[in-house]
Design a protein around this motif. Structure first.
Motif, PDB file in Angstrom:
ATOM      1  N   GLY A  11       2.190   1.736  -0.636  1.00 17.68           N
ATOM      2  CA  GLY A  11       3.505   1.329  -0.164  1.00 17.68           C
ATOM      3  C   GLY A  11       4.166   2.339   0.749  1.00 17.68           C
ATOM      4  O   GLY A  11       4.966   1.988   1.614  1.00 17.68           O
ATOM      5  N   ASP A  12       3.847   3.617   0.579  1.00 14.27           N
ATOM      6  CA  ASP A  12       4.458   4.657   1.415  1.00 14.27           C
ATOM      7  C   ASP A  12       4.030   4.534   2.871  1.00 14.27           C
ATOM      8  O   ASP A  12       4.833   4.702   3.781  1.00 14.27           O
ATOM      9  CB  ASP A  12       4.086   6.048   0.893  1.00 14.27           C
ATOM     10  CG  ASP A  12       4.631   6.308  -0.502  1.00 14.27           C
ATOM     11  OD1 ASP A  12       5.662   5.691  -0.854  1.00 14.27           O
ATOM     12  OD2 ASP A  12       4.027   7.110  -1.228  1.00 14.27           O
ATOM     13  N   ARG A  13       2.757   4.250   3.082  1.00 14.22           N
ATOM     14  CA  ARG A  13       2.242   4.111   4.442  1.00 14.22           C
ATOM     15  C   ARG A  13       2.228   2.670   4.925  1.00 14.22           C
ATOM     16  O   ARG A  13       1.923   2.411   6.082  1.00 14.22           O
ATOM     17  CB  ARG A  13       0.829   4.680   4.533  1.00 14.22           C
ATOM     18  CG  ARG A  13       0.784   6.165   4.269  1.00 14.22           C
ATOM     19  CD  ARG A  13      -0.588   6.743   4.441  1.00 14.22           C
ATOM     20  NE  ARG A  13      -1.609   5.849   3.927  1.00 14.22           N
ATOM     21  CZ  ARG A  13      -2.855   5.816   4.388  1.00 14.22           C
ATOM     22  NH1 ARG A  13      -3.226   6.600   5.348  1.00 14.22           N
ATOM     23  NH2 ARG A  13      -3.745   4.993   3.858  1.00 14.22           N
ATOM     24  N   GLY A  14       2.500   1.707   4.034  1.00 11.43           N
ATOM     25  CA  GLY A  14       2.477   0.301   4.414  1.00 11.43           C
ATOM     26  C   GLY A  14       1.072  -0.204   4.681  1.00 11.43           C
ATOM     27  O   GLY A  14       0.845  -0.939   5.638  1.00 11.43           O
ATOM     28  N   LYS A  15       0.113   0.190   3.828  1.00 10.27           N
ATOM     29  CA  LYS A  15      -1.288  -0.196   4.023  1.00 10.27           C
ATOM     30  C   LYS A  15      -1.850  -0.782   2.742  1.00 10.27           C
ATOM     31  O   LYS A  15      -1.507  -0.380   1.642  1.00 10.27           O
ATOM     32  CB  LYS A  15      -2.141   1.025   4.385  1.00 10.27           C
ATOM     33  CG  LYS A  15      -1.725   1.741   5.637  1.00 10.27           C
ATOM     34  CD  LYS A  15      -2.267   1.059   6.837  1.00 10.27           C
ATOM     35  CE  LYS A  15      -1.907   1.883   8.080  1.00 10.27           C
ATOM     36  NZ  LYS A  15      -2.408   1.301   9.274  1.00 10.27           N
ATOM     37  N   PRO A  24      -2.860  -3.263   7.662  1.00 14.05           N
ATOM     38  CA  PRO A  24      -1.400  -3.186   7.652  1.00 14.05           C
ATOM     39  C   PRO A  24      -0.829  -4.129   6.609  1.00 14.05           C
ATOM     40  O   PRO A  24      -1.391  -5.194   6.343  1.00 14.05           O
ATOM     41  CB  PRO A  24      -0.981  -3.607   9.058  1.00 14.05           C
ATOM     42  CG  PRO A  24      -2.215  -3.948   9.789  1.00 14.05           C
ATOM     43  CD  PRO A  24      -3.393  -3.737   8.907  1.00 14.05           C
ATOM     44  N   PHE A  25       0.275  -3.742   6.028  1.00 13.97           N
ATOM     45  CA  PHE A  25       0.864  -4.454   4.901  1.00 13.97           C
ATOM     46  C   PHE A  25       2.371  -4.510   5.109  1.00 13.97           C
ATOM     47  O   PHE A  25       2.976  -3.484   5.421  1.00 13.97           O
ATOM     48  CB  PHE A  25       0.518  -3.652   3.635  1.00 13.97           C
ATOM     49  CG  PHE A  25       0.794  -4.338   2.357  1.00 13.97           C
ATOM     50  CD1 PHE A  25       0.035  -5.402   1.951  1.00 13.97           C
ATOM     51  CD2 PHE A  25       1.809  -3.900   1.535  1.00 13.97           C
ATOM     52  CE1 PHE A  25       0.271  -6.022   0.750  1.00 13.97           C
ATOM     53  CE2 PHE A  25       2.061  -4.510   0.340  1.00 13.97           C
ATOM     54  CZ  PHE A  25       1.283  -5.574  -0.058  1.00 13.97           C
ATOM     55  N   PRO A  26       2.986  -5.688   4.992  1.00 16.49           N
ATOM     56  CA  PRO A  26       4.440  -5.752   5.192  1.00 16.49           C
ATOM     57  C   PRO A  26       5.181  -4.853   4.202  1.00 16.49           C
ATOM     58  O   PRO A  26       4.862  -4.810   3.022  1.00 16.49           O
ATOM     59  CB  PRO A  26       4.781  -7.219   4.933  1.00 16.49           C
ATOM     60  CG  PRO A  26       3.505  -7.954   5.058  1.00 16.49           C
ATOM     61  CD  PRO A  26       2.421  -6.993   4.680  1.00 16.49           C
ATOM     62  N   ARG A  27       6.170  -4.133   4.687  1.00 16.23           N
ATOM     63  CA  ARG A  27       6.943  -3.246   3.812  1.00 16.23           C
ATOM     64  C   ARG A  27       8.047  -3.992   3.062  1.00 16.23           C
ATOM     65  O   ARG A  27       8.497  -3.544   2.026  1.00 16.23           O
ATOM     66  CB  ARG A  27       7.539  -2.103   4.617  1.00 16.23           C
ATOM     67  CG  ARG A  27       6.492  -1.139   5.105  1.00 16.23           C
ATOM     68  CD  ARG A  27       7.127   0.009   5.861  1.00 16.23           C
ATOM     69  NE  ARG A  27       6.093   0.873   6.398  1.00 16.23           N
ATOM     70  CZ  ARG A  27       5.869   2.084   5.943  1.00 16.23           C
ATOM     71  NH1 ARG A  27       6.600   2.576   4.981  1.00 16.23           N
ATOM     72  NH2 ARG A  27       4.921   2.819   6.476  1.00 16.23           N
ATOM     73  N   SER A  28       8.472  -5.135   3.585  1.00 15.02           N
ATOM     74  CA  SER A  28       9.539  -5.890   2.915  1.00 15.02           C
ATOM     75  C   SER A  28       8.947  -6.806   1.846  1.00 15.02           C
ATOM     76  O   SER A  28       7.841  -7.339   1.993  1.00 15.02           O
ATOM     77  CB  SER A  28      10.329  -6.719   3.919  1.00 15.02           C
ATOM     78  OG  SER A  28       9.574  -7.815   4.369  1.00 15.02           O
ATOM     79  N   ARG A  32       5.806  -9.570   2.136  1.00 18.08           N
ATOM     80  CA  ARG A  32       4.618  -9.547   1.279  1.00 18.08           C
ATOM     81  C   ARG A  32       4.435 -10.882   0.573  1.00 18.08           C
ATOM     82  O   ARG A  32       3.307 -11.371   0.449  1.00 18.08           O
ATOM     83  CB  ARG A  32       4.722  -8.418   0.256  1.00 18.08           C
ATOM     84  CG  ARG A  32       4.514  -7.046   0.859  1.00 18.08           C
ATOM     85  CD  ARG A  32       4.416  -5.971  -0.198  1.00 18.08           C
ATOM     86  NE  ARG A  32       5.612  -5.873  -1.013  1.00 18.08           N
ATOM     87  CZ  ARG A  32       6.629  -5.052  -0.787  1.00 18.08           C
ATOM     88  NH1 ARG A  32       6.591  -4.249   0.261  1.00 18.08           N
ATOM     89  NH2 ARG A  32       7.660  -5.016  -1.602  1.00 18.08           N
TER      90      ARG A  32
END
Length: 94
Positions: A11-15, A24-28, A32
């Motif tokens: 979650g820190d890097r959004g991956k 890549p992974f949505p931070r919101s 997600r």
């Protein structure tokens, strides 16, 4: 919530880390949930070209980051699998 294993959500890097791959992974939270829902829906249409059945488990992994009910189901399945197939080595473990 992100573990130190090979398959985790950073979650820190959004991956989303899958072994040696990082996606890549949505931070919101909303992003997600939408992404996970679309992946699960695409997994049910896996018989069509481009889409694949691999999308459903990936979508459930993404959803388990935010939805406790999906997280509980994922953990129950993982525990069941380990009890049922103890001879199967865990991914990435030699």
């Amino acid at each position: 919530m992100a573990g130190k294993g090979k398959y985790r959500i950073d979650g820190d890097r959004g991956k989303l880390v899958l072994g040696g791959f990082e996606l890549p992974f949505p931070r919101s939270r909303t992003g997600r949930i939408v992404t996970g829902t679309l992946l699960v829906g695409g997994g049910f249409l896996g018989f069509l070209p481009i889409l694949g059945f691999w999308m459903a488990p990936l979508g459930l992994l993404v959803l388990s980051h935010d939805l406790p009910s999906v997280r509980r189901k994922r953990r129950r399945i993982a525990i069941w699998w380990r009890k049922r197939y103890p001879q199967v080595k865990r991914a990435g473990r030699g």
